[in-house]
Design an enzyme around this catalytic site. Structure first.
Site, PDB file in Angstrom:
ATOM      1  N   GLU A  79       7.601  51.790  21.172  1.00  0.00           N
ATOM      2  CA  GLU A  79       8.081  51.265  19.885  1.00  0.00           C
ATOM      3  C   GLU A  79       7.048  51.534  18.782  1.00  0.00           C
ATOM      4  O   GLU A  79       7.404  51.889  17.649  1.00  0.00           O
ATOM      5  CB  GLU A  79       8.336  49.761  20.017  1.00  0.00           C
ATOM      6  CG  GLU A  79       8.921  49.168  18.746  1.00  0.00           C
ATOM      7  CD  GLU A  79       8.948  47.642  18.761  1.00  0.00           C
ATOM      8  OE1 GLU A  79       9.131  47.042  19.842  1.00  0.00           O
ATOM      9  OE2 GLU A  79       8.778  47.054  17.688  1.00  0.00           O
ATOM     10  N   SER A 213      13.586  43.138  29.494  1.00  0.00           N
ATOM     11  CA  SER A 213      14.187  44.283  30.187  1.00  0.00           C
ATOM     12  C   SER A 213      14.482  43.981  31.655  1.00  0.00           C
ATOM     13  O   SER A 213      14.776  44.879  32.434  1.00  0.00           O
ATOM     14  CB  SER A 213      13.248  45.489  30.075  1.00  0.00           C
ATOM     15  OG  SER A 213      11.976  45.125  30.563  1.00  0.00           O
TER      16      SER A 213
END
Ligand code: SF4
Length: 233
Positions: A79, A213
């Site tokens: 990210e 996740s």
């Protein structure tokens, strides 16, 4: 044994959304399309989480407004790597343990969505005493802060915390670190195969949490295994 699963454990909004998009595409894609794809090229479907996109937009705006950009986060995280693409060549990435280097007069700060707010506060405090003008965008995602708060509360109540998720997942590792600051017995596992029965000797209350996740079925598998261990006692 009393087993409590954190309400926010497992897939966050952004991950669930991306997976739903992928499944929908797979369902809706007709077989002939493969032929078409080879003829005309790839179709791009952007399933980037809207919160991540917002941080990218903030980085771009700060760059256009002439700020030197400081990103609070982990340099190696995908990210942050993507954010650097929007923030420009002179952007600096810092984690809360880093020393802040000399800065320009105008500094714009954004933060990786999964960082703890304490890391942002620490860097902002430092920069405010150095730069003439500071613009801060708090791009931390609510889902992360809620998950951290919930984990903190659960860790206070239980004898053992089970943190479930990928060892390479930054936000799951963060949950494990936070749990270990509060609860003396913490196990960070990826799969149920790692669970050992003797971990639970003398324990009455078990808390379970998982990163953004971590698929729900893995958490459910952990619950099932703990229930099996519990009935043997
Ligand atoms: S943790 Fe937050 S920013 Fe990251 S994917 Fe999930 S909802 Fe989006």
């Amino acid at each position: 044994m009393q087993i409590t699963v954190a309400k926010k454990a497992g897939f966050c909004f952004g991950v669930k959304r991306a997976i739903d998009i992928a499944f929908k595409l797979a369902r809706d894609t007709k077989k002939e399309i493969y032929e078409e794809i080879t003829k005309i090229g790839y179709k791009i479907v952007d399933a980037t989480c809207p919160f991540v996109k917002k941080a990218q937009k903030r980085a771009q705006t700060l760059k256009e407004e002439g700020y030197q950009i400081l990103i609070v986060g982990d340099k190696e995280h995908p990210e942050v790597q993507a954010l650097l693409g929007f923030a420009g060549d002179d952007a600096i990435v810092l984690c809360d343990k880093d020393t802040v280097p000399p800065l320009k007069k105008k500094v714009g700060i954004i933060v990786q969505t999964t960082q703890p707010v304490e890391a942002l506060k620490k860097i902002v405090c430092h920069v405010i005493s150095e730069a003439e003008e500071v613009k801060v965008y708090n791009t931390i995602c609510d889902s992360t802060s809620q998950r951290l708060e919930e984990t903190k509360d659960l860790a206070k109540e239980v004898d053992i915390m089970m943190v479930v998720g990928g060892k390479n997942s930054a936000n799951t590792a963060q949950l494990a670190r936070l749990s270990a600051e509060i609860c003396p017995r913490v196990y960070f596992i990826e799969t149920t195969d790692e669970i050992k029965e003797d971990w639970f000797n003398g324990a009455k209350k078990i808390g379970i949490t998982g990163g953004a996740s971590t698929p729900r079925w893995i958490i459910d598998g952990v619950v099932k295994k703990l229930k099996e261990i519990s009935v043997k006692r």
